[in-house]
Write a protein that holds these residues in place. Structure first.
Motif, short mmCIF file in Angstrom:
data_model
loop_
_atom_site.label_atom_id
_atom_site.label_comp_id
_atom_site.label_asym_id
_atom_site.label_seq_id
_atom_site.Cartn_x
_atom_site.Cartn_y
_atom_site.Cartn_z
N SER A 1 0.91 -1.14 0.10
CA SER A 1 -0.06 0.09 0.18
C SER A 1 0.87 1.08 -0.16
O SER A 1 0.76 2.25 -0.63
N ASP A 2 1.87 1.27 0.68
CA ASP A 2 2.71 2.34 0.88
C ASP A 2 3.45 2.75 -0.33
O ASP A 2 3.93 3.68 -0.65
N ASN A 3 3.56 1.73 -1.31
CA ASN A 3 4.12 1.93 -2.75
C ASN A 3 3.17 2.15 -3.68
O ASN A 3 3.65 1.84 -4.94
N GLY A 4 2.02 2.26 -3.46
CA GLY A 4 1.16 2.71 -4.25
C GLY A 4 0.21 1.70 -4.86
O GLY A 4 -0.59 2.02 -5.94
N VAL A 5 0.13 0.47 -4.45
CA VAL A 5 -0.78 -0.58 -4.66
C VAL A 5 -2.15 -0.28 -3.79
O VAL A 5 -2.06 -0.20 -2.80
N ASN A 6 -3.28 -0.20 -4.73
CA ASN A 6 -4.72 0.22 -4.10
C ASN A 6 -5.37 -1.22 -3.85
O ASN A 6 -6.25 -1.29 -3.16
N ILE A 7 -5.01 -2.15 -4.67
CA ILE A 7 -6.00 -3.44 -4.78
C ILE A 7 -5.01 -4.54 -4.67
O ILE A 7 -3.98 -4.75 -5.52
N ILE A 8 -5.20 -5.36 -3.39
CA ILE A 8 -3.94 -6.57 -3.27
C ILE A 8 -5.01 -7.75 -3.46
O ILE A 8 -5.82 -7.98 -2.38
N ILE A 9 -4.52 -8.50 -4.38
CA ILE A 9 -5.38 -9.36 -4.55
C ILE A 9 -4.61 -10.89 -4.39
O ILE A 9 -3.29 -11.29 -4.80
N HIS A 10 -5.12 -11.73 -3.17
CA HIS A 10 -4.40 -13.08 -2.86
C HIS A 10 -5.25 -14.08 -3.84
O HIS A 10 -6.49 -14.58 -3.40
N ALA A 11 -4.82 -14.73 -4.94
CA ALA A 11 -5.31 -15.11 -5.99
C ALA A 11 -5.82 -16.19 -5.93
O ALA A 11 -6.78 -16.61 -6.87
N ASN A 12 -5.22 -16.94 -5.35
CA ASN A 12 -5.73 -18.67 -5.33
C ASN A 12 -5.36 -19.62 -4.26
O ASN A 12 -5.00 -20.61 -4.37
N HIS A 13 -5.28 -18.76 -2.99
CA HIS A 13 -4.83 -19.47 -1.74
C HIS A 13 -5.98 -20.27 -1.34
O HIS A 13 -5.54 -21.50 -0.57
N LEU A 14 -7.24 -20.19 -1.33
CA LEU A 14 -8.25 -21.09 -0.78
C LEU A 14 -7.95 -22.49 -1.55
O LEU A 14 -8.02 -23.70 -1.05
N LEU A 15 -8.00 -22.58 -2.95
CA LEU A 15 -7.83 -23.67 -3.70
C LEU A 15 -6.62 -24.37 -3.41
O LEU A 15 -6.66 -25.63 -3.17
N ARG A 16 -5.62 -23.64 -3.37
CA ARG A 16 -4.23 -24.17 -2.87
C ARG A 16 -4.12 -24.89 -1.57
O ARG A 16 -3.53 -25.74 -1.50
N SER A 17 -4.92 -24.14 -0.71
CA SER A 17 -4.90 -24.77 0.69
C SER A 17 -5.75 -26.01 0.92
O SER A 17 -5.40 -26.91 1.36
N ALA A 18 -6.77 -25.99 0.03
CA ALA A 18 -7.66 -27.15 0.04
C ALA A 18 -7.09 -28.55 -0.64
O ALA A 18 -7.39 -29.47 -0.02
N PHE A 19 -6.70 -28.06 -1.87
CA PHE A 19 -6.03 -29.32 -2.58
C PHE A 19 -5.25 -30.38 -1.64
O PHE A 19 -5.69 -31.38 -1.56
N PRO A 20 -4.08 -29.80 -1.03
CA PRO A 20 -3.22 -30.85 -0.12
C PRO A 20 -4.00 -31.36 0.90
O PRO A 20 -3.61 -32.74 1.15
N ALA A 21 -4.93 -30.63 1.68
CA ALA A 21 -5.68 -31.32 2.49
C ALA A 21 -6.78 -32.39 2.18
O ALA A 21 -6.86 -33.60 2.84
N MET A 22 -7.18 -31.98 1.06
CA MET A 22 -8.08 -33.30 0.38
C MET A 22 -7.36 -34.51 0.01
O MET A 22 -7.79 -35.65 0.16
N GLN A 23 -6.26 -34.06 -0.69
CA GLN A 23 -5.19 -35.29 -0.97
C GLN A 23 -4.68 -36.00 0.12
O GLN A 23 -4.96 -37.22 0.05
N LYS A 24 -4.53 -35.40 1.09
CA LYS A 24 -4.06 -36.19 2.20
C LYS A 24 -4.97 -37.20 3.04
O LYS A 24 -4.74 -38.06 3.31
N THR A 25 -6.40 -36.43 2.96
CA THR A 25 -7.43 -37.05 3.48
C THR A 25 -7.64 -38.39 2.62
O THR A 25 -7.76 -39.54 3.10
N ALA A 26 -7.58 -38.29 1.43
CA ALA A 26 -8.04 -39.24 0.44
C ALA A 26 -6.77 -40.53 0.79
O ALA A 26 -7.10 -41.91 0.82
N GLU A 27 -5.71 -40.26 0.63
CA GLU A 27 -4.59 -41.03 0.94
C GLU A 27 -4.72 -41.99 2.25
O GLU A 27 -4.37 -43.08 2.56
#
Length: 437
Positions: free
Chosen positions: A378-404
């Motif tokens: 923000s201090d360097n001029g960014v007005n919109i900060i998008i955390h773009a794929n983190h819910l998908l990326r965090s869900a995938f390893p958890a689901m994979q581990k449960t399946a295994e």
């Protein structure tokens, strides 16, 4: 007569607020401080009713002596300027996020012998229903669509998280923490990522998902949430199709679309020069933006131009040139993308563009430089900060581990359960009205 101070931030005055103010007025001459829109937006949803209207509403009350502006959550300026004998507040802030503000106020009052009077918070189901009705208004397309632009005017930067279905939309909608200074942190908006939408369907991120399917998914998220939505529009497709698609997004209440200046088969930007990616000619892409803006029916819907010059190693001057062309064509803001491990080139772009276009919103997606804090961005001029794929990326390893675990154990017992939320908690997370359908 004693001087009494009470602050108000509400959109709607109900009998609980009136009763509290009347009790305060019985203690002396009542000054009501109305929190500005900027202050309210720092700790909860931006108010639906703007500051001037809220101030006017309070001023109509005959038992209010004076209405003033409070432009900070802290009472320090209020104490210095008005030196009230009594400050009135509901007792609900003794615990929770605002308790720190209360403690600071008590210290300020103690300096000159001022008093804090706390009245019991009104517990009434009718009030809960009334306030819930106000909350539901944020989901109305006409209100929701314009909220992103409004928030950009109220906050230095906005925090956005991806959602790719109704459940992840609810996660973004409800996620919140309280910081040490009593501020509540939430996400300001949701990002509908093409990558996450495609991956959730088991398909590659090559603009394979058609717009009808994409809009169905957006509607699924909108049905259970109220926050502004920014849509990943990939390249925007053919200009003739783009103008119709954004009219649909505008109509259903989406706030913005981001389209990237590439042509041909879409490849994920993080592949950079390793994949065969072609940037569109600036004038051709600008024409798509221009036609999109001309097709819109409202001033609230925003089109952001995503520049791929740094990704494709074409240099800073190419990125800045394209930004100028796109802004002159009517783009509401610029997304600058980078796959470097540091944000240096993004910050350089922001500083140079802001020198020419200080009011232009800049979007960044810090996927590769993700240790840089939102405050620094923000201090360097960014007005919109998008955390773009983190819910998908965090869900995938958890689901994979449960399946295994289930495969290894031949049952879904203890080891699998350790990775899982109790089913009752899942059910509680879903709104009651939906659960009963």
């Amino acid at each position: 007569m004693k001087k009494v101070y009470l602050n108000v931030s509400t959109d709607i005055l109900h009998y609980g607020h009136i009763a509290l103010m009347k009790k305060a007025a019985e203690l002396g001459e009542l000054i009501v401080g109305v929190l500005t829109d900027e202050v309210v937006a720092q700790y909860r949803r931006a108010p639906l009713v703007p500051y001037e209207k809220r101030k006017e509403m309070i001023a109509q009350l005959s038992f209010v002596k004076e209405v003033v502006k409070q432009d900070t959550l802290s009472y320090e300026t209020v104490i210095q300027q008005y030196r009230p004998d009594i400050v009135v507040h509901g007792d609900e802030w003794r615990i929770g996020g605002k308790s720190r503000i209360r403690a600071d106020l008590l210290k300020l009052l103690d300096v000159y012998g001022g008093e804090l009077v706390e009245f019991p918070y009104t517990e009434d189901e009718a009030i809960n229903v009334l306030e819930s009705t106000v909350y539901d208004r944020y989901a109305v397309p006409e209100i929701r669509r314009g909220m992103l632009k409004r928030l950009l005017g109220l906050k230095k930067s906005l925090r956005v998280l991806e959602a790719h279905n109704g459940l992840t939309g609810l996660v973004v909608e409800n996620a919140k923490i309280t910081t040490e200074d009593g501020m509540q942190k939430t996400f300001d908006a949701m990002w509908i990522s093409s990558l996450c939408d495609s991956a959730a369907r088991g398909k590659p991120d090559i603009e394979l998902v058609d717009w009808s399917s994409k809009i169905d998914r957006i509607n699924e998220i909108m049905e259970v949430t109220t926050k502004p939505i920014i849509v990943d529009g990939d390249t925007g497709g053919m200009p003739e199709h783009f103008v119709y698609n954004i009219q649909t997004l505008e109509r259903i209440g989406v706030s913005a679309i981001i389209i990237e200046d590439k042509t041909g088969l879409k490849k994920n930007s993080l592949f950079g020069t390793e994949a065969n990616q072609v940037q569109e000619e600036p004038e051709i892409f600008a024409d798509k933006i221009r036609r999109g803006k001309q097709a819109l029916k409202t001033k609230e819907f925003m089109i952001f131009a995503r520049i791929e010059s740094l990704i494709l190693e074409k240099g800073m001057e190419d990125a800045l040139h394209r930004a100028r062309v796109y802004l002159q064509a009517g783009a509401d803001g610029i997304m600058i993308h980078s796959r470097k491990k540091t944000p240096d080139e993004v910050f350089e772009f922001c500083h140079k563009l802001k020198a020419e276009y200080p009011e232009t919103p800049i979007v960044a997606v810090p996927t590769t430089y993700n240790t840089v804090t939102e405050d620094v961005l923000s201090d360097n001029g960014v007005n919109i900060i998008i955390h773009a794929n983190h819910l998908l990326r965090s869900a995938f390893p958890a689901m994979q581990k449960t399946a295994e675990c289930i495969l290894l154990d031949g049952c879904s017992g203890k080891r699998a359960d350790q990775n899982c939320m109790p089913i009752k908690d899942v059910i509680r997370f879903i709104p009651v009205e939906m659960e009963n359908q």
